[in-house]
Design an enzyme around this catalytic site. Structure first.
Site, PDB file in Angstrom:
ATOM      1  N   ILE A  11       0.715  -1.287  -0.024  1.00 42.85           N
ATOM      2  CA  ILE A  11       0.025   0.054   0.033  1.00 42.85           C
ATOM      3  C   ILE A  11       0.914   1.215   0.154  1.00 42.85           C
ATOM      4  CG2 ILE A  11      -1.784   1.350   1.353  1.00 42.85           C
ATOM      5  CD1 ILE A  11      -2.729  -1.535   2.255  1.00 42.85           C
ATOM      6  N   ASN A  31      12.100  -0.659   6.670  1.00 46.86           N
ATOM      7  CA  ASN A  31      13.151  -1.599   6.988  1.00 46.86           C
ATOM      8  C   ASN A  31      13.613  -2.693   6.060  1.00 46.86           C
ATOM      9  OD1 ASN A  31      11.130  -3.226   7.588  1.00 46.86           O
ATOM     10  ND2 ASN A  31      11.600  -3.520   9.868  1.00 46.86           N
ATOM     11  N   THR A 116      -7.672  -0.467  10.845  1.00 50.94           N
ATOM     12  CA  THR A 116      -8.092  -1.565  10.063  1.00 50.94           C
ATOM     13  C   THR A 116      -9.473  -2.085  10.495  1.00 50.94           C
ATOM     14  OG1 THR A 116      -7.910  -4.259   9.957  1.00 50.94           O
ATOM     15  CG2 THR A 116      -6.653  -3.212  12.071  1.00 50.94           C
ATOM     16  N   TYR A 140      -3.078  -8.231  16.253  1.00 55.48           N
ATOM     17  CA  TYR A 140      -3.058  -7.234  15.092  1.00 55.48           C
ATOM     18  C   TYR A 140      -4.167  -6.094  15.354  1.00 55.48           C
ATOM     19  CZ  TYR A 140      -3.707  -5.085  10.427  1.00 55.48           C
ATOM     20  OH  TYR A 140      -3.893  -4.232   9.601  1.00 55.48           O
TER      21      TYR A 140
END
Ligand code: UFG
Length: 329
Positions: A11, A31, A116, A140
């Protein structure tokens, strides 16, 4: 400069390209744990830095005039988060603590970040509104909800304005076919279905056909990545205009079943795509559909590519041109 955290991911790389196309100056921090250097537009300044490494991260702020931040960096596998919760709290939550520390220290007052639909858990009603109860069923989802709460308190204390965007099922790819979804471990339905016509898997497995839905398979709200980034750019403008912090759902408002998605992929690719039924996947809610009325009202956002055929077609354009993703690019 707009700093895009996680700009080498699926994304994030789309955001970098669209921001540059809109004339913005862009820096990318990633990273490369799950992102790909080849996905980063060469017009952006790239920093191979981990958000948890505060000293290295700080050098990006001391070397540049950071005007706003768009933050995509996170681990985002629901299933993995259940078995490795600490990894999720360390990367997603502690990473965001460092973002906040540096925003406060360097006087950066605007951030747009990825949240989310997983913050809602099993919804009590659909379409889901932003003020629906948040009861995540995975670390999550919990980590993203914790980030939203941290930003709320940092706004109150330090005037750091944020927009949190709660994504539903993001799919598709840039129309150029040059960038797209390429995860080391793929768990998402559309790229997995397309692996069949690519010759990478024999069949697609449908996780459960005994849900209380029209054809027994799970229903999701699919949103094209280009529309999703359009919402980020509008959110940034919203903050630049001086508005306060907000949370928005981003979805198309339409639900499609797993079987319907497979049928669309058959039509788009011309491949028969054999499917087999298996047991339900743990933790999957039966139906997730967003109300994005708030984003339409406050951001003037309306998805343009909201028919699933376009979404699958654009994903197929990317995957068929790059069957091995970014490997070798
Ligand atoms: N599915 C299959 N077979 C597969 C893969 C997926 O049947 O091989 C089904 C899943 O069971 C689910 C649907 O396809 O019903 C969509 O699954 P995805 O894994 O593509 O997406 P999810 O809805 O599970 O996940 C999305 C986001 C997450 C977010 C979550 C919130 O990708 O980041 O919604 O519930 F956390």
């Amino acid at each position: 400069m707009i700093l895009v955290l996680g700009g080498a991911g699926y994304i994030g790389s789309h955001a970098v390209k669209m921001l540059l196309d809109a004339g913005e100056t862009v820096g990318v921090v990633d990273n490369l744990e799950t992102g790909h250097l080849a996905a980063v537009d060469t017009r952006a300044k790239f920093y191979n830095v981990d958000l948890r490494d505060l000293n290295a991260f700080e050098s990006v702020f001391s070397e540049n005039e950071v005007e706003s931040i768009i933050h995509f960096s996170a681990n985002s596998l629901v299933g993995e988060s259940v078995s490795l919760p600490i990894k999720y709290f360390e990367n997603n939550v502690a990473g965001a603590v460092n973002v906040l520390k540096l925003m406060e220290k360097y006087g950066v007052k605007r951030i747009v970040f990825s949240s989310t639909a997983a913050v809602y858990g099993e919804p009590k009603q659909v379409p889901i509104l932003e003020d629906s109860e948040t009861l995540p069923t995975s670390p999550y989802g919990e980590s993203k909800l914790m980030m939203e709460k941290m930003f709320k308190w940092a706004d109150l204390a330090h005037g750091i304005r944020f927009v949190s965007l709660r994504y539903f099922n993001v799919a598709g790819a840039d129309q150029s076919g040059d960038i797209g979804e390429a995860h080391g471990v793929e768990t998402h339905l559309i790229p997995l279905v397309l692996q069949v016509p690519l010759g990478k898997r024999k069949e697609i497995t449908i996780f459960g056909d005994d849900y209380p839905t029209k054809d027994g398979t799970c229903i999701r709200d699919y949103i094209h990545v280009t529309d999703l980034i359009d919402a980020h750019m509008r959110a940034l403008d919203y903050l630049r205009q001086g508005h306060g912090s907000e949370i928005f759902n981003l979805g198309s408002g339409d639900g499609f079943s797993v079987k319907e998605i497979i049928d669309v992929a058959r039509k788009v690719t011309g491949h028969e795509i054999p499917a087999v039924i298996a047991a339900r996947r743990a933790g999957d809610p039966s139906t997730l559909i967003a109300s994005s009325e708030k984003a339409e009202r406050l951001l003037g956002w309306k998805p343009k590519y909201n028919d699933v055929e376009t979404i699958v077609k654009d994903a197929w354009n990317w995957h068929s041109k790059h069957p091995n993703g970014f490997v070798g690019l």
